[in-house]
Write a protein that holds these residues in place. Structure first.
Motif, short mmCIF file in Angstrom:
data_model
loop_
_atom_site.label_atom_id
_atom_site.label_comp_id
_atom_site.label_asym_id
_atom_site.label_seq_id
_atom_site.Cartn_x
_atom_site.Cartn_y
_atom_site.Cartn_z
N GLU A 1 0.28 -1.28 0.23
CA GLU A 1 0.16 0.09 0.04
C GLU A 1 0.77 1.17 0.53
N ARG A 2 1.86 1.12 0.59
CA ARG A 2 3.32 2.02 0.69
C ARG A 2 3.74 2.70 -0.52
N ARG A 3 4.18 1.76 -1.08
CA ARG A 3 4.76 1.59 -2.07
C ARG A 3 3.95 2.05 -4.08
N ALA A 4 2.32 1.99 -3.58
CA ALA A 4 1.55 2.08 -5.04
C ALA A 4 1.02 3.88 -4.21
N LYS A 5 1.07 4.19 -3.16
CA LYS A 5 0.80 5.27 -2.28
C LYS A 5 1.51 6.15 -3.27
N LEU A 6 2.68 5.76 -3.19
CA LEU A 6 4.10 6.89 -4.17
C LEU A 6 4.05 7.04 -5.57
N LYS A 7 2.90 6.14 -6.52
CA LYS A 7 2.71 6.63 -7.19
C LYS A 7 1.84 8.06 -7.65
N THR A 8 1.30 8.52 -5.96
CA THR A 8 0.31 9.91 -6.10
C THR A 8 0.49 10.98 -5.69
N VAL A 9 1.91 10.62 -4.95
CA VAL A 9 2.23 12.01 -4.46
C VAL A 9 3.45 12.22 -5.36
N GLU A 10 4.09 13.60 -5.08
CA GLU A 10 5.10 14.75 -5.63
C GLU A 10 6.46 15.11 -4.72
N PRO A 11 7.30 15.47 -5.13
CA PRO A 11 8.58 16.18 -4.63
C PRO A 11 7.81 17.37 -3.79
N ASP B 1 10.72 6.71 0.34
CA ASP B 1 10.11 6.84 -0.21
C ASP B 1 10.73 7.31 -1.63
N ASP B 2 10.64 8.10 -2.71
CA ASP B 2 11.46 8.16 -3.65
C ASP B 2 11.53 9.92 -4.50
N LEU B 3 10.80 10.84 -2.77
CA LEU B 3 10.61 11.80 -3.33
C LEU B 3 11.72 12.23 -3.50
N HIS B 4 13.22 12.13 -2.75
CA HIS B 4 14.21 13.41 -2.81
C HIS B 4 14.49 13.05 -4.14
N ASP B 5 14.62 11.50 -4.62
CA ASP B 5 15.56 10.41 -6.90
C ASP B 5 14.22 11.22 -7.18
N ARG B 6 13.38 11.59 -6.88
CA ARG B 6 12.75 12.22 -7.94
C ARG B 6 12.67 13.31 -8.82
N ALA B 7 13.19 14.59 -7.11
CA ALA B 7 13.09 15.60 -7.34
C ALA B 7 14.80 16.27 -7.73
N GLY B 8 15.37 14.53 -7.94
CA GLY B 8 17.26 14.92 -8.55
C GLY B 8 18.67 15.55 -7.31
N SER B 9 18.08 14.76 -6.00
CA SER B 9 19.17 14.95 -5.63
C SER B 9 20.12 13.84 -5.69
N GLU B 10 20.86 13.77 -5.93
CA GLU B 10 22.34 12.69 -6.91
C GLU B 10 22.66 11.96 -5.52
N ARG B 11 23.24 12.96 -4.71
CA ARG B 11 24.12 12.44 -3.62
C ARG B 11 23.65 11.94 -2.22
N LEU B 12 23.72 10.90 -2.03
CA LEU B 12 21.88 10.80 -1.76
C LEU B 12 21.82 9.44 -1.16
N LEU B 13 21.35 8.89 0.23
CA LEU B 13 22.15 7.42 0.81
C LEU B 13 20.33 7.39 1.42
N HIS B 14 20.19 6.31 1.01
CA HIS B 14 18.69 5.94 2.07
C HIS B 14 18.75 4.92 2.88
N ASN C 1 10.96 1.09 -2.96
CA ASN C 1 11.01 0.20 -4.33
C ASN C 1 12.13 -0.13 -4.98
N SER C 2 12.30 -0.88 -3.73
CA SER C 2 13.77 -1.91 -4.06
C SER C 2 13.33 -3.40 -3.19
N ALA C 3 13.65 -3.85 -4.04
CA ALA C 3 13.33 -5.77 -3.52
C ALA C 3 14.38 -6.38 -3.11
N TRP C 4 14.33 -6.87 -1.79
CA TRP C 4 15.46 -7.96 -1.31
C TRP C 4 15.20 -9.52 -1.83
N CYS C 5 15.40 -10.00 -1.78
CA CYS C 5 15.72 -11.32 -2.07
C CYS C 5 16.90 -12.48 -0.85
#
Ligand code: OAD
Length: 235
Positions: free
Chosen positions: A58-68, A94-107, A113-117
């Motif tokens: 649900e949290r991941r789906a919600k990301l598609k509805t929000v903007e930086p 969330d991916d809002l820093h990424d979508r805004a364009g920050s590059e020197r960024l660490l989560h 938006n990442s899956a771990w097997c």
């Protein structure tokens, strides 16, 4: 700002609040209606994987509805224009820093938006529903994907890189975080001990507010662009 070269910025849920992403510690102490220990621990996942997968789906789906918002955008502008070292450490998944364009960024707490097997230990970009039990994009096995999120009791990502940046920074800025969760809550003390100036911007005083040289109280969408303007004016 003339004496500042290296900046570390820590962000928390408050920076995304004006985009419509819920903070973790709401007025009722619940995260989107759940106790944190029911959805954000390895024990919760072992006990009820479907509940946990659905929650993050649900949290991941919600990301598609929000903007930086203006705060994410201002931090991306600072990243683009700041000539010295800069590291934006976010606790947000969330991916809002990424979508805004920050590059020197660490989560440091992982990403929705990442899956771990758990079988092949690989991490893959992911934007679907994990509750549907898709195959791991790397090893093709079903039944092993989990959200690539750091849960309570697990080690945050890239701590060595963060510690190095904190040791070298002249300015540490904390934005939109309650200061309730370690190790992030302790970054201000590390930076200050190493001689950095420290600034907090938050809606209300965080738990470690007294550690900061300066506190600015208000909404990130107003405070952060004004601060970035100040910093860039002086370079
Ligand atoms: P919290 O929900 O604990 O705190 C958010 C802070 O943002 C609060 O102090 C709010 O007052 C402030 N705030 C709310 N709206 C704001 C606005 N518009 N502008 C500025 N500030 C605002 O979230 P975090 O501190 O990020 O960990 O939580 C830290 C960690 O606890 C999360 O990363 C997560 C959680 O459990 C994991 O998932 C491992």
């Amino acid at each position: 700002m003339k004496d500042i070269q290296n900046i570390v910025i820590l962000t928390g849920a408050g920076v995304s609040a004006e985009s419509g992403v819920a903070t973790f510690r709401g007025p009722d102490g619940l995260w989107e209606g759940h106790r944190v220990e029911d959805v954000a621990t390895p024990e919760a996942f072992a006990r009820d994987p479907a509940l946990v997968q659905n929650f993050y789906d649900e949290r991941r789906a919600k990301l598609k509805t929000v903007e930086p918002n203006a705060a994410h955008q201002a931090l991306a502008r600072l990243d683009e224009q700041w000539p010295g070292d800069l590291l934006l450490v976010t606790q947000n998944v969330d991916d809002l820093h990424d979508r805004a364009g920050s590059e020197r960024l660490l989560h440091m707490h992982g990403e929705l938006n990442s899956a771990w097997c758990r079988l092949c230990d690989g991490r893959s970009p992911f934007d679907g529903r994990m509750a549907a039990d898709p195959a791991c994009p790397r090893c093709d096995h079903h039944g092993y994907l989990r959200p690539d999120i750091v849960w309570f009791g697990e080690m945050p990502y890239q701590m060595e890189r963060i510690e190095r940046a904190l040791a070298q920074c002249d300015l540490f800025v904390s934005i939109g975080t309650s200061g309730a969760v370690y190790p992030a809550a302790g970054f201000v003390q590390t930076a200050r001990y190493r001689g950095a100036r420290t600034l907090e911007m938050n809606l209300d005083p965080s738990e470690g507010s007294f550690h900061f040289h300066e506190s600015r109280m208000g909404r990130a969408g107003g405070l952060v662009p004004a601060w970035v303007e100040e910093v860039l004016r002086d370079i």
